[in-house]
Design a protein around this motif. Structure first.
Motif, PDB file in Angstrom:
ATOM      1  N   GLY A 131      57.103  47.696  40.456  1.00  0.00           N
ATOM      2  CA  GLY A 131      57.094  48.289  39.040  1.00  0.00           C
ATOM      3  C   GLY A 131      56.027  48.078  38.120  1.00  0.00           C
ATOM      4  N   SER A 167      60.666  47.440  34.888  1.00  0.00           N
ATOM      5  CA  SER A 167      60.457  47.452  36.222  1.00  0.00           C
ATOM      6  C   SER A 167      61.676  47.226  37.077  1.00  0.00           C
ATOM      7  N   ARG A 218      59.120  55.053  38.667  1.00  0.00           N
ATOM      8  CA  ARG A 218      57.878  55.124  38.096  1.00  0.00           C
ATOM      9  C   ARG A 218      56.776  56.242  38.451  1.00  0.00           C
TER      10      ARG A 218
END
Length: 315
Positions: free
Chosen positions: A205, A306, A242
């Motif tokens: 992340g 993340s 992401r």
């Protein structure tokens, strides 16, 4: 002085993709050029673009069904961000920008750029063309200067070659993003040790990835760029929360047949079939990274982001 050669222009014909995009979809990587007499190019450049103006971009996005965009500073403009700021000013609710600055940029200038819609700086270590950062070692101090504004650093590099990238990402006080699937040539494959290292960084992340310009890493002459498919699959498995998409319009320095942007969108639709992941790519993830929606400021730099299962449904 010999002028840099003109690169091929994008298609004039605007096509409509088969892929139906969700509302507030974002094209996270475009450039604008011209008129050249108003926005001149620096002499230290690798190419000369044809005029590709904001109005042309708006027409393209209307045909594609895209409502938002991120205009990225092109190397031909160096650190003169006037063209991207003027473009964002035409539709400030719809547009954000990624600027190029030098390590010596003033705090006042950074504040001016933020007010103009800038949400990141671009560090191009591949096609420098006058871009000012000479090494990644200069980024830590700059990251500390832009952290309070909620910016990130957009890095263009061949990730398999940058052994220090995971360690750098751990030191930086802002997120990083990387373009063109990581800019690793498809011939090296996802099994390359350097790319596997990069996938580990993505899984943690600590890095955003732009699914942009498959033609820049493919050995194939055109769509479907099937040798890039494994890279898309690996990234989706690693961290769909992401990933973001961009057209890379107007496809500067394209030496292969010029792609239609509608075909690039449909290609991604073929590669990513899960509607919830598509929403992440086109809406939720860009909203978080570029601050299109109110929830973004709290989410983007949170140490917990993340670890989140995704951003779908939060805006």
């Amino acid at each position: 002085m010999v002028e840099a050669p003109y690169c091929s222009p994008p298609h004039k014909e605007l096509l409509t993709p088969s892929l139906a995009l969700p509302k507030n979809s974002c094209d996270c990587h475009v450039h604008v050029f011209g008129p050249a007499e108003r926005y001149p190019y620096q002499t230290k450049r690798a190419y000369t673009p044809h005029d590709c103006t904001p109005d042309m971009l708006f027409d393209l996005h209307d045909a594609l069904g895209i409502q938002r965009a991120v205009i990225v500073q092109a190397s031909v403009h160096g650190t003169d961000n006037t063209a991207i700021l003027d473009a964002v000013a035409l539709a400030p609710q719809r547009l954000r920008a990624v600027a190029s600055v030098s390590p010596e940029v003033s705090d006042r200038e950074l504040a001016r750029l933020h007010e103009g819609g800038v949400r990141a700086i671009r560090v191009n270590m591949v096609d420098k063309g006058g871009m000012p950062f000479k090494s990644l070692d200069e980024l830590e101090a700059m990251a500390d200067r832009i952290a309070d504004m909620g910016w990130h650093i957009e890095l263009l590099a061949h990730v398999e070659e940058v052994e220090e990238l995971p360690e750098l990402a751990s030191r930086l006080s802002v997120p990083i993003s990387v373009g063109h699937f990581g800019y690793t040539k498809a011939a090296l494959t996802v099994a390359h040790p350097g790319y596997d290292r990069f996938l580990g960084l993505v899984r943690e992340g600590r890095c955003w990835v732009k699914l942009t310009a498959p033609y820049r890493i493919s050995d194939e002459g055109g769509v479907p760029y099937s040798d890039v498919r494994p890279f898309a699959d690996a990234l989706v498995r690693a961290a769909p929360e992401r990933l973001i998409w961009g057209s890379d319009w107007p496809h500067v320095m394209q030496v292969k047949p010029m792609p239609h942007d509608a075909h690039l969108l449909d290609l991604l639709g073929d590669w990513v079939t899960d509607p919830s992941i598509r929403r992440m790519l086109f809406v939720d993830n860009p909203s978080a990274l570029y601050g299109f929606d109110e929830f973004a400021a709290a989410k983007r730099n949170s140490p917990l982001v993340s670890q989140s299962p995704g951003l779908a449904g939060e805006n």
